[in-house]
Structures are given as C-alpha cells and as structure tokens.
Scaffold this motif. Structure first.
Motif, PDB file in Angstrom:
ATOM      1  N   ALA A 259       0.832  -1.209   0.000  1.00 12.29           N
ATOM      2  CA  ALA A 259       0.000   0.000   0.000  1.00 12.29           C
ATOM      3  C   ALA A 259       0.867   1.259   0.000  1.00 12.29           C
ATOM      4  N   ASN A 260       1.972   1.229   0.743  1.00 12.54           N
ATOM      5  CA  ASN A 260       2.875   2.382   0.787  1.00 12.54           C
ATOM      6  C   ASN A 260       3.508   2.647  -0.578  1.00 12.54           C
ATOM      7  N   ILE A 261       3.909   1.582  -1.261  1.00  9.57           N
ATOM      8  CA  ILE A 261       4.504   1.729  -2.587  1.00  9.57           C
ATOM      9  C   ILE A 261       3.510   2.371  -3.548  1.00  9.57           C
ATOM     10  N   LYS A 262       2.271   1.866  -3.529  1.00 11.39           N
ATOM     11  CA  LYS A 262       1.252   2.406  -4.432  1.00 11.39           C
ATOM     12  C   LYS A 262       0.949   3.869  -4.103  1.00 11.39           C
ATOM     13  N   GLN A 263       0.839   4.171  -2.823  1.00 16.89           N
ATOM     14  CA  GLN A 263       0.523   5.542  -2.424  1.00 16.89           C
ATOM     15  C   GLN A 263       1.600   6.507  -2.882  1.00 16.89           C
ATOM     16  N   PHE A 264       2.847   6.094  -2.777  1.00 18.72           N
ATOM     17  CA  PHE A 264       3.957   6.970  -3.147  1.00 18.72           C
ATOM     18  C   PHE A 264       4.046   7.135  -4.658  1.00 18.72           C
ATOM     19  N   SER A 265       3.733   6.082  -5.403  1.00 19.44           N
ATOM     20  CA  SER A 265       3.972   6.068  -6.844  1.00 19.44           C
ATOM     21  C   SER A 265       2.807   6.544  -7.692  1.00 19.44           C
ATOM     22  N   ILE A 266       1.581   6.489  -7.152  1.00 19.73           N
ATOM     23  CA  ILE A 266       0.398   6.633  -8.004  1.00 19.73           C
ATOM     24  C   ILE A 266       0.341   7.967  -8.736  1.00 19.73           C
ATOM     25  N   SER A 267       0.695   9.067  -8.073  1.00 18.54           N
ATOM     26  CA  SER A 267       0.604  10.380  -8.722  1.00 18.54           C
ATOM     27  C   SER A 267       1.532  10.461  -9.934  1.00 18.54           C
TER      28      SER A 267
ATOM     29  N   THR B  34       4.172  18.736  -4.586  1.00 19.75           N
ATOM     30  CA  THR B  34       3.899  17.908  -3.401  1.00 19.75           C
ATOM     31  C   THR B  34       4.855  16.729  -3.269  1.00 19.75           C
ATOM     32  N   ARG B  35       5.819  16.632  -4.158  1.00 17.02           N
ATOM     33  CA  ARG B  35       6.713  15.474  -4.130  1.00 17.02           C
ATOM     34  C   ARG B  35       7.488  15.374  -2.816  1.00 17.02           C
ATOM     35  N   GLU B  36       7.964  16.512  -2.305  1.00 20.48           N
ATOM     36  CA  GLU B  36       8.716  16.485  -1.052  1.00 20.48           C
ATOM     37  C   GLU B  36       7.851  15.960   0.091  1.00 20.48           C
ATOM     38  N   THR B  37       6.588  16.374   0.118  1.00 20.34           N
ATOM     39  CA  THR B  37       5.673  15.888   1.151  1.00 20.34           C
ATOM     40  C   THR B  37       5.411  14.399   0.983  1.00 20.34           C
ATOM     41  N   ARG B  38       5.274  13.959  -0.257  1.00 23.53           N
ATOM     42  CA  ARG B  38       5.024  12.535  -0.491  1.00 23.53           C
ATOM     43  C   ARG B  38       6.232  11.690  -0.107  1.00 23.53           C
ATOM     44  N   ILE B  39       7.424  12.230  -0.317  1.00 20.39           N
ATOM     45  CA  ILE B  39       8.631  11.525   0.126  1.00 20.39           C
ATOM     46  C   ILE B  39       8.624  11.389   1.647  1.00 20.39           C
ATOM     47  N   GLU B  40       8.243  12.477   2.340  1.00 21.22           N
ATOM     48  CA  GLU B  40       8.175  12.457   3.795  1.00 21.22           C
ATOM     49  C   GLU B  40       7.158  11.431   4.287  1.00 21.22           C
TER      50      GLU B  40
ATOM     51  N   THR C 124       5.012   1.457 -15.021  1.00 20.22           N
ATOM     52  CA  THR C 124       5.768   2.616 -15.499  1.00 20.22           C
ATOM     53  C   THR C 124       6.792   3.038 -14.478  1.00 20.22           C
ATOM     54  N   SER C 125       6.349   3.500 -13.296  1.00 20.34           N
ATOM     55  CA  SER C 125       7.306   4.005 -12.319  1.00 20.34           C
ATOM     56  C   SER C 125       7.290   3.189 -11.039  1.00 20.34           C
ATOM     57  N   VAL C 126       6.787   1.943 -11.122  1.00 15.93           N
ATOM     58  CA  VAL C 126       6.845   1.048  -9.973  1.00 15.93           C
ATOM     59  C   VAL C 126       7.752  -0.107 -10.342  1.00 15.93           C
ATOM     60  N   PRO C 127       8.209  -0.906  -9.362  1.00 13.41           N
ATOM     61  CA  PRO C 127       9.095  -2.026  -9.654  1.00 13.41           C
ATOM     62  C   PRO C 127       8.516  -2.929 -10.725  1.00 13.41           C
TER      63      PRO C 127
END
Length: 326
Positions: A33-41, A87-93, A310-313
């Motif tokens: 779920a964390n991977i998807k949340q970080f990558s989806i945007s 919002t990328r910095e926030t999503r990284i956090e 695309t941008s996931v493993p």
C-alpha cells in the motif's frame, strides 16, 4: 518511484518469501500500500501525458475543434502536473514515515507472537492485579493481553532499546546487516523530526544523524532516494528476522500465495497470471517461460516481468502454493 542508482534493487520491493508469519504478512500488505501511495501520482501523470501527446500527434489538418478541446485539457493537465511536482517532497516524507511506522509495527507484532507461543519470555519483576487476571476468559487470553502490554511499554523506549531487549531476551539480533540497520536508524530519526518538529533541525537530530554539516533551525530536506532505501532495507530486515524468529520459537507460518493481499485482483498474483498467459500465448508452458528461467534467483522467490508498469518495480515473485509443515 525510481531514485538514482536504485534501478537494479527496485524488483526487491515486491519480492516475497513463500512462507511468513502473520506479523510479516501484515507488514507486507502495508508495504505494498505504501509503494502504491507513493507512486500513483507520478504513474498517472506519466501515463496521461503519453495519452495526450499521442492524441495530439494523431490529429491531422482536419478536426480543428476536437484538437482545440484536447489542447485545453492538456493545459489543465499541465497545471495538475505542477501540483504533483510541488507535493513530491511531502510525499517523500509520508512514504518514509509510513515505512518506519510499518517496520516498528512489525517488531511489536512479532514480539507479541513470540511471547504468546513462549510465555516464559514474559518473565519479569512486573506485577499485575487479580482484577487484570480475572477479566480474561482463559490463560491464553491473559498471556496475549500481557504480551501486548509488555510490548507497548517497550515500544516507548525507542528502537535501540527494543533491539537490545530482543538480543538479551530472545537471543537474536534484530538486524544482521549493519548497513541496513544504519539506514533504519537514520530513517527513524528523520521520521521523529518530521512528526514532532515539521523537519526543523535541532541538536538531537544532528546528534542522531552524526552530521555536523546540518544547520540547526533549518528545514531538513529528505533525500529523494531515502524513502526508497528505507522501504527496501526494512523489508530485508523483516524477511531475514522473520525466518530466524519463526524457526527458533516455532511461530506458525502462513502461505504467502494464499494471503488476500497477495491473491487480490490487482495484487502480486495478477502479475504471475500475466506471465503465465504470455507464456501460453508463446506456446510455452509456465515451467518453460524464458522470463522465469532467466530471472529466477532464489528457490523461495521467483520473479516475472510486468510490461505495464511505469514508475513502480517491474518484477514480482511467483510464489508456489505450498503447505507449511509448521
């Protein structure tokens, strides 16, 4: 979610053992779920941009009104893409803090599992009232309650204290990889700074990070690769420790392929099915699939290619449904 220098390690983010404890299963479910949340945007914007570009190039001299309408949508899309960038910095956090919290939850959960299986691990000088004992319907319920209480108190003492407790009481190292452990310790420090100080650097954080170049009072900029690294290293630690603690204390194991998060329509098993379908269309059996033969590296985990990502493993384990004798 690609970061510089981590392309080869990305596939490990969705590699799973064939068997795991209930605690590790919960960890991996949240991990996905964390991977998807970080990558989806980033995935959506990347895909949508390709769609727009393809359609714009597809218009000829005619159909000018449709072309103008598509162009207006593309302008709106460019604005939304800016929001994703901002919002990328926030999503990284968020990705980093969720990865750390998920790891700490696993540690608490697996300690509870071990104490339930081996109640003698609970031995201490702590006292409980008769009321606390009698409010449980069985000795098993009381043991589970006592284990959870013990682990909750331990969790407030920090990662170092938890690791020391595990080594003294259970005779196990939480992490056998010092490099991975250092990554997690730094990530915990960053997580605490983000949660309690909105990433404003203080003396405690400078000491925790061991970096005298950090400036007190400045906002700490989380390196883009750090979130990826902590997700990868916590996963490695969990899988290694889960194998060792389950073997030592005979903690029951689950079959990964049978877990709902794995077998869900959009779960890792969907990529297994895609690989099998591709092999079938090529006139091969699953056992003869080139992707399986070329990519298999571990008898307990196999990988398969997923051309749609695309941008996931781009690899996922193909776990053989196999019953545990534990």
């Amino acid at each position: 979610m690609t970061a510089p220098g981590v392309d080869m390690a990305e596939s490990e983010l969705i590699k799973f053992p064939s068997q795991l404890t209930a605690s590790a299963s919960a960890f991996h479910e949240q991990h996905l779920a964390n991977i998807k949340q970080f990558s989806i945007s980033d995935m959506i914007t990347s895909h949508q941009e390709k769609v727009f570009v393809t359609q714009l190039h597809g218009f000829g001299a005619g159909n000018e009104e449709a072309k103008k309408e598509l162009a207006r949508h593309f302008v709106k899309f460019e604005i939304l893409k800016e929001y994703v960038s901002e919002t990328r910095e926030t999503r990284i956090e968020v990705a980093l803090t969720r990865a750390v919290d998920n790891f700490l939850c696993y540690v608490s959960d697996i300690l509870t599992e071990a104490m339930i299986v081996r109640p003698e691990l609970l031995k201490s000088q702590e006292q409980v009232s008769m009321q606390e004992v009698l409010q449980h319907g069985s000795i098993e319920e009381f043991i589970q309650w006592a284990a959870e209480q013990h682990v909750n108190q331990l969790s407030f003492k920090g990662l170092g204290a938890i690791s020391e407790y595990i080594q003294k009481r259970l005779g196990l190292q939480l992490s056998e990889d010092q490099e991975a452990w250092n990554v997690v310790k730094r990530a915990v420090a960053v997580r605490n700074l983000a949660v309690h100080r909105r990433r404003i650097i203080d003396e405690r954080f400078i000491h925790s990070m061991g970096d005298t170049t950090l400036e007190k009072g400045q906002r700490y900029a989380i390196p883009p690769a750090m979130s990826f690294d902590v997700m990868l290293q916590t996963m490695r630690i969990v899988q290694n420790f889960d194998t060792r603690i389950s073997a030592k204390f005979k903690i029951p194991l689950l079959i990964t392929a049978e877990q709902p998060w794995y077998s869900a329509p959009n779960g890792p098993s969907s990529l297994d099915r895609e690989r099998e379908e591709e092999a079938r269309r090529a006139g091969l059996t699953a056992g003869q699939s080139p992707s399986q033969n070329e990519l298999q590296t571990d008898p307990n985990t196999t990988t398969c290619r997923h051309s749609g990502a695309t941008s996931v493993p781009t690899q996922v384990p193909a776990v053989e449904p196999k019953r545990s004798n534990s």
